[in-house]
Design an enzyme around this catalytic site. Sequence first.
Site, mmCIF file in Angstrom:
data_model
loop_
_atom_site.group_PDB
_atom_site.id
_atom_site.type_symbol
_atom_site.label_atom_id
_atom_site.label_comp_id
_atom_site.label_asym_id
_atom_site.label_seq_id
_atom_site.Cartn_x
_atom_site.Cartn_y
_atom_site.Cartn_z
ATOM 1 N N THR A 6 9.944 -48.532 19.570
ATOM 2 C CA THR A 6 11.230 -48.732 18.928
ATOM 3 C C THR A 6 11.090 -48.514 17.420
ATOM 4 O OG1 THR A 6 13.163 -50.176 18.820
ATOM 5 C CG2 THR A 6 11.026 -51.293 18.841
ATOM 6 N N LYS B 147 9.408 -43.947 16.490
ATOM 7 C CA LYS B 147 9.623 -42.939 17.541
ATOM 8 C C LYS B 147 9.107 -41.549 17.144
ATOM 9 C CE LYS B 147 13.456 -45.266 19.840
ATOM 10 N NZ LYS B 147 14.801 -45.172 20.390
ATOM 11 N N ASN C 135 10.179 -42.401 23.070
ATOM 12 C CA ASN C 135 10.399 -43.850 23.190
ATOM 13 C C ASN C 135 9.517 -44.473 24.268
ATOM 14 O OD1 ASN C 135 11.635 -43.163 25.603
ATOM 15 N ND2 ASN C 135 13.316 -44.618 25.341
ATOM 16 N N GLY D 234 21.858 -37.984 13.638
ATOM 17 C CA GLY D 234 20.507 -38.501 13.382
ATOM 18 C C GLY D 234 19.681 -38.465 14.663
HETATM 19 P P1 ATR Z 1 19.077 -42.840 13.984
HETATM 20 O O1 ATR Z 1 17.693 -42.324 14.221
HETATM 21 O O2 ATR Z 1 19.292 -44.257 14.425
HETATM 22 O O3 ATR Z 1 20.134 -41.916 14.507
HETATM 23 P P2 ATR Z 1 19.438 -41.844 11.318
HETATM 24 O O4 ATR Z 1 18.630 -40.622 11.568
HETATM 25 O O5 ATR Z 1 19.324 -42.569 10.011
HETATM 26 O O6 ATR Z 1 19.198 -42.959 12.401
HETATM 27 O O7 ATR Z 1 20.986 -41.448 11.545
HETATM 28 C C1 ATR Z 1 22.022 -42.333 11.373
HETATM 29 C C2 ATR Z 1 23.341 -41.611 11.697
HETATM 30 O O8 ATR Z 1 24.431 -42.502 11.456
HETATM 31 C C3 ATR Z 1 23.603 -40.402 10.843
HETATM 32 O O9 ATR Z 1 24.343 -39.469 11.589
HETATM 33 C C4 ATR Z 1 24.428 -40.990 9.695
HETATM 34 O O10 ATR Z 1 25.207 -40.072 9.004
HETATM 35 P P3 ATR Z 1 24.559 -39.193 7.793
HETATM 36 O O11 ATR Z 1 23.691 -38.161 8.440
HETATM 37 O O12 ATR Z 1 25.715 -38.635 7.100
HETATM 38 O O13 ATR Z 1 23.777 -40.185 6.973
HETATM 39 C C5 ATR Z 1 25.300 -41.901 10.500
HETATM 40 N N1 ATR Z 1 25.939 -42.990 9.749
HETATM 41 C C6 ATR Z 1 25.369 -44.116 9.268
HETATM 42 N N2 ATR Z 1 26.291 -44.906 8.683
HETATM 43 C C7 ATR Z 1 27.482 -44.270 8.803
HETATM 44 C C8 ATR Z 1 28.833 -44.568 8.427
HETATM 45 N N3 ATR Z 1 29.123 -45.697 7.788
HETATM 46 N N4 ATR Z 1 29.795 -43.686 8.730
HETATM 47 C C9 ATR Z 1 29.500 -42.534 9.378
HETATM 48 N N5 ATR Z 1 28.254 -42.189 9.763
HETATM 49 C C10 ATR Z 1 27.259 -43.036 9.486
#
Ligand code: ATR
Length: 292
Positions: free
Chosen positions: A72, A76, A97, A143
């Site tokens: 987790t 990953k 994972n 992401g």
């Molecule tokens: P994970 O591995 O959990 O997907 P990450 O790679 O940090 O984590 O991705 C987080 C995702 O949530 C991304 O798509 C991010 O958008 P950005 O690429 O623009 O950063 C999105 N995200 C996080 N907070 C957000 C918000 N308040 N509104 C819209 N998108 C959000």
Amino acid sequence: MLLARKSRGQGLNRYAVIGNPVAHSKSPDIHANFAKQTGEIVEYGRIFAPVDGFVQAIDAFILAGGHGLNITIPFKLQAYMLATRRSKRAEAAGAVNTLRFDCIDGRIDILGDNTDGIGLVTDVEMHSCVTCKGAHVLLLGAGGAARGVILPLLERRPRRLTIINRTAARTFELIERFTAFAQAVDCILEGGAPGVEHGVYDIIINATSSSLNGTVPVFAPASIYSNTLAYDMMYAAKPTVFMQHAARLGGRTSDGLGMLVRQAAESFFFWRGVRPNPTPVLTELRATLANC
Ligand code: ATR
């Protein structure tokens, strides 16, 4: 070096979830339930690893006779790099994972899988009248969580998969990566920044981390109709803000607790070759969560 280890302790029944933080993880309860249900002898714990101590923690686990790990946050990607072999879905996700350690000719083979996407897809399809085949699917976020579900989704042959993300460039990277596969299954794969949505969607998946800070990712309200399933990959005792928003727009909603249990069932199968029934475990977990 990890791969040079030629011997380790006995017993292939030892499993754990490794992360930082990890105290909140429900995986030990889920796997204890699966073990009881299937009669498999499984010992499953939690491992807290320092952010810079992932490989050392894995090494120690293997030496102690460990056979498999769930991975987790935030490991990953490191697990992906560490695996000596990876499943197709782990390769597509760019993240692992689930790890399995097999002893082959005196060496440890580290096999990496990613069961998150299949956990999501099977849980989505457990909702009445929802099938991914032929569906119009809107994926919010670009992401790691979003990337992990794209291949299993495309394998179900949706008609259209639109990916939108606050940062459009990340969406374009994903589209480029999966275009050939989408073409092979006759799916329209498209996306960009919010605003490129096309009409209504049968399934909307929130793969952003926005629920963690109580905000709703931007998407067109007109994307939702009465049969839309708005699925948040996050879960909590109460409906997430994304679910509340989608319900106000007239859609049906689900959180990601079912995804959690179903990805665990896939991991269990990957390790033990026995497929547990996730449904009673999910019912029990839901009741526990409601009482929190
Ligand atoms: P994970 O591995 O959990 O997907 P990450 O790679 O940090 O984590 O991705 C987080 C995702 O949530 C991304 O798509 C991010 O958008 P950005 O690429 O623009 O950063 C999105 N995200 C996080 N907070 C957000 C918000 N308040 N509104 C819209 N998108 C959000």
